[in-house]
Structure formats: structure tokens, C-alpha cells
Design an enzyme around this catalytic site. Structure first.
Site, short mmCIF file in Angstrom:
data_model
loop_
_atom_site.label_atom_id
_atom_site.label_comp_id
_atom_site.label_asym_id
_atom_site.label_seq_id
_atom_site.Cartn_x
_atom_site.Cartn_y
_atom_site.Cartn_z
N HIS A 154 26.12 36.59 -0.22
CA HIS A 154 27.06 37.23 -1.15
C HIS A 154 27.57 36.21 -2.15
O HIS A 154 27.38 34.99 -1.99
CB HIS A 154 28.22 37.85 -0.35
CG HIS A 154 28.68 39.17 -0.91
ND1 HIS A 154 28.65 39.44 -2.25
CD2 HIS A 154 29.19 40.29 -0.32
CE1 HIS A 154 29.11 40.68 -2.46
NE2 HIS A 154 29.44 41.21 -1.30
N SER A 156 29.96 33.67 -4.04
CA SER A 156 30.83 32.67 -3.40
C SER A 156 32.31 33.04 -3.40
O SER A 156 33.08 32.50 -2.60
CB SER A 156 30.71 31.34 -4.12
OG SER A 156 29.38 31.00 -4.27
N GLY A 205 22.99 40.78 -10.32
CA GLY A 205 23.79 39.71 -10.93
C GLY A 205 23.34 39.43 -12.34
O GLY A 205 22.81 40.31 -13.03
N GLU A 227 18.43 43.75 -10.35
CA GLU A 227 19.36 44.66 -11.04
C GLU A 227 20.32 43.75 -11.80
O GLU A 227 21.21 43.15 -11.20
CB GLU A 227 20.06 45.53 -9.99
CG GLU A 227 20.58 46.81 -10.56
CD GLU A 227 21.96 46.64 -11.15
OE1 GLU A 227 22.04 46.31 -12.35
OE2 GLU A 227 22.92 46.81 -10.42
N CYS A 261 27.91 46.58 -14.46
CA CYS A 261 26.66 46.51 -15.23
C CYS A 261 26.41 47.79 -16.00
O CYS A 261 25.90 47.76 -17.11
CB CYS A 261 25.49 46.20 -14.30
SG CYS A 261 25.47 47.19 -12.81
P1 NDP Z 1 25.81 35.42 -10.87
O1 NDP Z 1 24.67 36.19 -11.38
O2 NDP Z 1 25.78 33.95 -11.03
O3 NDP Z 1 26.00 35.77 -9.31
C1 NDP Z 1 25.39 36.84 -8.65
C2 NDP Z 1 24.84 36.35 -7.32
O4 NDP Z 1 23.74 35.47 -7.56
C3 NDP Z 1 25.84 35.54 -6.51
O5 NDP Z 1 25.63 35.79 -5.15
C4 NDP Z 1 25.46 34.12 -6.86
O6 NDP Z 1 25.88 33.17 -5.92
C5 NDP Z 1 23.96 34.21 -6.92
N1 NDP Z 1 23.31 33.17 -7.69
C6 NDP Z 1 23.68 32.66 -8.89
N2 NDP Z 1 22.79 31.75 -9.31
C7 NDP Z 1 21.84 31.65 -8.36
C8 NDP Z 1 20.66 30.86 -8.21
N3 NDP Z 1 20.27 29.99 -9.13
N4 NDP Z 1 19.93 31.02 -7.08
C9 NDP Z 1 20.30 31.88 -6.13
N5 NDP Z 1 21.40 32.65 -6.21
C10 NDP Z 1 22.16 32.56 -7.31
O7 NDP Z 1 27.13 36.03 -11.50
P2 NDP Z 1 28.49 35.33 -11.96
O8 NDP Z 1 29.48 35.50 -10.89
O9 NDP Z 1 28.32 33.95 -12.45
O10 NDP Z 1 28.83 36.26 -13.20
C11 NDP Z 1 28.34 35.90 -14.48
C12 NDP Z 1 27.79 37.08 -15.22
O11 NDP Z 1 26.79 37.75 -14.45
C13 NDP Z 1 28.76 38.18 -15.53
O12 NDP Z 1 29.58 37.86 -16.61
C14 NDP Z 1 27.82 39.32 -15.79
O13 NDP Z 1 27.29 39.24 -17.08
C15 NDP Z 1 26.72 39.11 -14.79
N6 NDP Z 1 26.92 39.92 -13.58
C16 NDP Z 1 26.24 41.09 -13.48
C17 NDP Z 1 26.44 41.90 -12.40
C18 NDP Z 1 25.74 43.20 -12.28
O14 NDP Z 1 26.26 44.12 -11.64
N7 NDP Z 1 24.53 43.34 -12.81
C19 NDP Z 1 27.38 41.57 -11.35
C20 NDP Z 1 28.01 40.27 -11.52
C21 NDP Z 1 27.77 39.50 -12.59
P3 NDP Z 1 27.16 32.23 -6.19
O15 NDP Z 1 28.33 33.11 -6.32
O16 NDP Z 1 27.16 31.37 -5.00
O17 NDP Z 1 26.85 31.48 -7.47
#
Ligand code: NDP
Length: 453
Positions: A154, A156, A205, A227, A261
């Protein structure tokens, strides 16, 4: 890993990251559990999934508070999120067997074959903080019902939610290891993808995270589902019910304080109704009440993290500098805080972030266009293609236009919303693959052909 209340800034809990030994233990338990779970009858899986729904409903307030405290969503929305999770559990409890029943094929030469839908093994889910329960349950309910087991990495900032979700399945009586949450960082996640016991990975994400995870999966020839973000158009044509469209538009933009999203992000309005839409939209935005996220009557509170508020403000500021006009809000968030003012931008130039980037928060961009042709062209002038909304009282016209919009979904005279019955996912940089409905449960199975010679 820290659990911090973004509204108060208070540290709630702190956890050590899982070490190699703990990760190995989870993998071997998952693998062992899978050997039994894959053979379990649908009747038993259904019984347990219904128990998970009941567990969620019985403890709705406790789980909702956890969401609100870890990521700042107002409590009424957190309660609705838990309810929706119970719904998706019930949906797949009822439908999984039907969705995965073998498909018979009769060949032209009279021979017969069958397609079986069999589970793959451990599926890894990398999930975000914005709907910390819902995003996970919409993965877990179909995946577990299909006979796979799940491991969750999940975001962090929501470790308490991550652990609570594991508890939901344990309390419901699922065999230990059917669903496990690991408190790990991105580096360990990518190492995990390399492990042969992980068979597939799903991520919700950002584009950046999606590209990283999908690259790791690709390197190890594993299926991935992404997604990602969206910059959904919300098109209002001259024959729309403008009043209703404006009311729905504010809801569609402001759900989860804009951190969704599939939130409507670009409002594309035909010039004949532009002024009346803008006026109604602004009035509706002004009515929203800010407050403590734990208050029943708060419409919004704060964003999920201070860095997200800062980043969003920079996008607004750069857009203003490029020539966009702010007609509501636009204030700078307090340094180190997650507060943000609901904001409306118009006259958005093509070279500004507000035109081309995703605005993941309470900022609406409203565009004026001459006619439907311009509306569709602008809607499609985006790297993203998740959802979209189209408003016209002529349903035939709306359906024809919906076919022209480059997204994974179009909702006519309604806001885009996920629903267990409807496939969900994007095209272009919004990702690939589908969640929910029959398409969702068929993503992580082996469609095996058995030829009956
Ligand atoms: P992230 O995309 O960075 O985080 C989503 C998940 O991916 C978290 O569990 C994160 O872990 C993990 N993650 C991030 N980078 C990596 C990597 N290199 N390898 C493996 N896992 C990874 O979202 P943020 O919290 O930084 O949000 C930033 C932007 O992302 C938002 O402003 C939005 O644009 C977009 N977003 C889109 C979402 C959607 O529903 N489609 C939901 C959330 C964000 P960790 O937290 O440990 O970094």
C-alpha cells in the site's frame, strides 16, 4: 513508515519496514495457502467473501475513521467508501462462479473444446492512498474469488489502512495467507516482482509509478494491469440541462477533495451556455463547507499530504503565469500543511500545466468551445483517457458523440463513477486492463483451452 493525520499534522503511528525475512515468510505462506485456496469450491469462497462484507459493515465507523485520520477524507465519504467495499465483496461473491464458468466451443469439424478460467497464484497489488480501502477491495474481491491469493504493497502514508484490510479478511475467516499486507518501500516492491512466486501485478497510481512497476513486470514476463491518472473531460452541449450539469459537475470535481482519477477535471462548455454554466458552477462551489474531516457536516477538509498541496499550487501558479484566469480560490497553501482552496480557472492557454497535466485536487478548469466538434477535439487533446461525461438532452446525439471520445468510459448526463457492475479502466496514459465486472475477474486467470479430441 509513518501514519500522519494530514489535517492536524500529528504523527499517529510509526512502523518499521518489513525486512527480508518477513517478506520471505509472507511469500512462502502465500504460496502454500494458494495450493489449497485454488481448489476451494466457489460455495466456500462465497461464504467467506460475504463474511468480509459483513465485517466491513459491522465495523464501518472504525474503518471509516481510520481512512479519515490517515488521509484527510471527510468522514461521510469514508463511510460511503466502506459501504462500497462491502458492495464489491457481495457482487463478486454472487457473480464469480458465473463469470468463471467454463466456456464450451464447438468446432466446425464437430470436435469440441472448453476454455477453463484458472487462478494464477500470488497477485501483487501496488495501491494508492486516495481511496485506501476501495482501491484495494476492487482488486481483492475478484482476485480472491477467482482462487488467487493477494499481497498488498500500500502507499506509504496509509499503513494503518493496509494492516486493517488484512484484518478484515482474517476476521472474515479466510485461510491465513490469502491476503497479506506488506509494509515495504518501492525498492523492495520491485524486488518482489522478480520473485517467481509472484505471478502478476496490478497498480493504481501515477504514471511514474506505473511505468516503473510495469517495466519490472515486463522484465520478468509477468502480466501487469495499470490504472493511472486521468484528466477527464466533462462536456456540456447547448441542449444540456445546464443547472443539473453544473450541480453534478461540482460533485464530480470535488469528490474526495478532487483527489480521484475519475474526477471530472476539464469542463468543456459550448459558448451558448458557457456563462450560465460558469455562474451556476461557481455558486455551487461556494456553497461547499470546509471543516474538520471528522465532522459530519464538512464537505471538505484538506488534501492527503502537504507535498501534494504544494505541487498542485505550483501547477495553478504556473498556469496563471501563462495567462489563465483564476475566478475562485487560487490561494497558496500554508507552508508544510495540506490545506487548499477550491479553485476555478478559465481562459487556460495551451502551454500551461492546467491544459495538459492532471490536476489531482480541488481545481476546476473550464474551457469555452464553439460547438460539439471543438468540444470533442479538446476532450481528445489529452495524454489521458480514463473517463468522461457528456451532457445533452438528445440521447441519440450523445451516444454518437460518446463513441468519438478516447476514454475507457463515457457517462451520459451523469458523472463518471466506478460501480462493480461496470468495467473500469483507461486507454492512452491512463493505463491498460480492466477492473470490476466480468472483465475485471478475467484479468488474473489462465484462460486454458482443453481440446476434447
Ligand atoms: P504514486 O503513484 O507515487 O503512489 C501509488 C503507489 O505506487 C504507492 O503505493 C507507491 O508507494 C507506489 N510506488 C510509487 N513509485 C513506485 C515505484 N517506483 N516502484 C514501485 N512502487 C511505487 O502516487 P503519489 O502518492 O506520489 O501521488 C502522486 C500523483 O499520483 C497524484 O498527484 C496523482 O496524479 C497520481 N495518483 C493517481 C491515483 C489514481 O487513482 N490513479 C491515486 C494516487 C495518486 P509509496 O507510497 O511507498 O511511494
Amino acid at each position: 513508515m509513518q501514519s500522519i493525520n494530514p489535517y492536524t499534522g500529528k504523527l499517529l503511528k510509526e512502523y518499521d519496514l518489513y525486512d527480508e525475512k518477513q517478506i520471505e515468510k509472507a511469500l512462502s505462506l502465500g504460496q502454500e495457502t494458494f495450493q489449497g485456496w485454488r481448489k476451494e469450491e466457489f460455495k466456500k469462497r462465497k461464504e467467506l467473501m460475504l463474511a468480509a462484507a459483513a465485517e466491513l459493515r459491522e465495523n464501518q465507523e472504525e474503518y471509516a475513521l481510520l481512512i479519515t485520520r490517515e488521509m484527510g477524507k471527510v468522514i461521510q465519504e469514508s463511510r460511503a467508501e466502506i459501504e462500497k467495499c462491502a458492495w464489491v465483496c457481495e457482487y463478486y461473491a454472487e457473480k464469480a462462479e458465473e463469470f468463471l464458468s467454463a466456456r464450451a466451443i464447438s468446432l466446425p469439424d464437430g470436435k469440441k473444446a472448453k476454455v477453463l478460467y484458472q487462478p494464477l497464484g500470488i497477485v501483487l497489488a501496488v495501491m494508492p492512498w486516495n481511496f485506501p480501502f476501495w482501491q484495494v477491495f476492487r482488486f481483492a474481491a475478484p482476485t480472491l474469488m477467482a482462487g488467487n491469493v493477494g499481497i498488498l504493497k500500500h502507499a506509504s502514508n496509509v499503513p494503518q489502512c493496509a494492516l486493517a484490510i488484512q484484518r478484515v479478511f482474517e476476521n472474515a475467516g479466510f485461510p491465513k495467507g490469502t491476503f497479506q499486507s506488506l509494509l515495504i518501500d518501492s525498492k523492495a516492491t520491485n524486488e518482489l516482482i522478480a520473485d517467481p512466486r509472484i505471478k502478476a501485478v496490478t497498480l493504481t497510481g501515477s504514471e511514474k509509478a506505473g511505468a516503473a512497476v510495469a517495466s519490472s513486470a515486463g522484465n520478468h514476463i509477468k502480466k501487469s494491469l495499470l490504472e493511472l491518472g486521468g484528466s477527464d473531460p466533462f462536456i456540456v452541449l447547448e441542449d444540456a440541462d445546464v443547472e443539473k450539469a453544473a450541480k453534478t459537475a461540482v460533485k464530480a470535481r470535488m469528490i474526495n477533495f478532487g483527489q480521484s482519477c475519475i474526477a471530472a477535471k476539464r469542463f468543456i462548455v459550448v459558448e451558448e451556455v458557457f456563462e450560465s454554466f460558469l455562474e451556476a458552477f461557481t455558486e455551487e462551489m461556494k456553497k461547499l463547507k470546509s471543516g474538520n474531516p471528522e465532522d459530519d457536516d464538512a464537505d471538505f477538509a484538506c488534501m492527503a499530504r502537504p507535498d501534494l498541496a504544494k505541487e498542485l499550487y505550483e501547477q495553478v501558479k504556473k498556469s496563471e503565469d501563462a495567462g489563465a484566469k483564476i475566478i475562485l480560490g487560487g490561494g497558496k497553501p500554508t507552508e508544510g500543511k495540506a490545506n487548499f482552496e477550491p479553485t476555478i480557472l478559465i481562459d487556460i492557454p495551451k502551454n500551461s500545466p492546467a491544459y495538459s497535466e492532471e490536476l489531482f485536487g480541488p481545481v476546476a478548469t473550464i474551457f469555452r468551445v464553439k460547438n460539439e466538434k471543438e468540444a470533442i477535439a479538446l476532450a481528445n487533446d489529452s495524454e489521458f483517457g480514463l473517463g468522461g461525461s457528456l451532457w445533452s438532452q438528445n440521447l441519440k446525439r450523445a451516444e454518437l458523440l460518446a463513441a468519438e471520445i478516447e476514454t475507457g468510459a463515457v457517462f451520459i448526463n451523469s458523472m463518471t463513477a466506478s460501480n462493480p457492475h461496470l468495467p473500469f479502466g483507461g486507454v492512452k496514459k491512463s493505463g491498460y486492463g480492466r477492473e470490476l465486472s466480468q472483465e475485471g475477474i478475467r484479468e488474473f486467470v489462465n484462460a486454458k483451452t482443453v481440446f476434447l479430441g
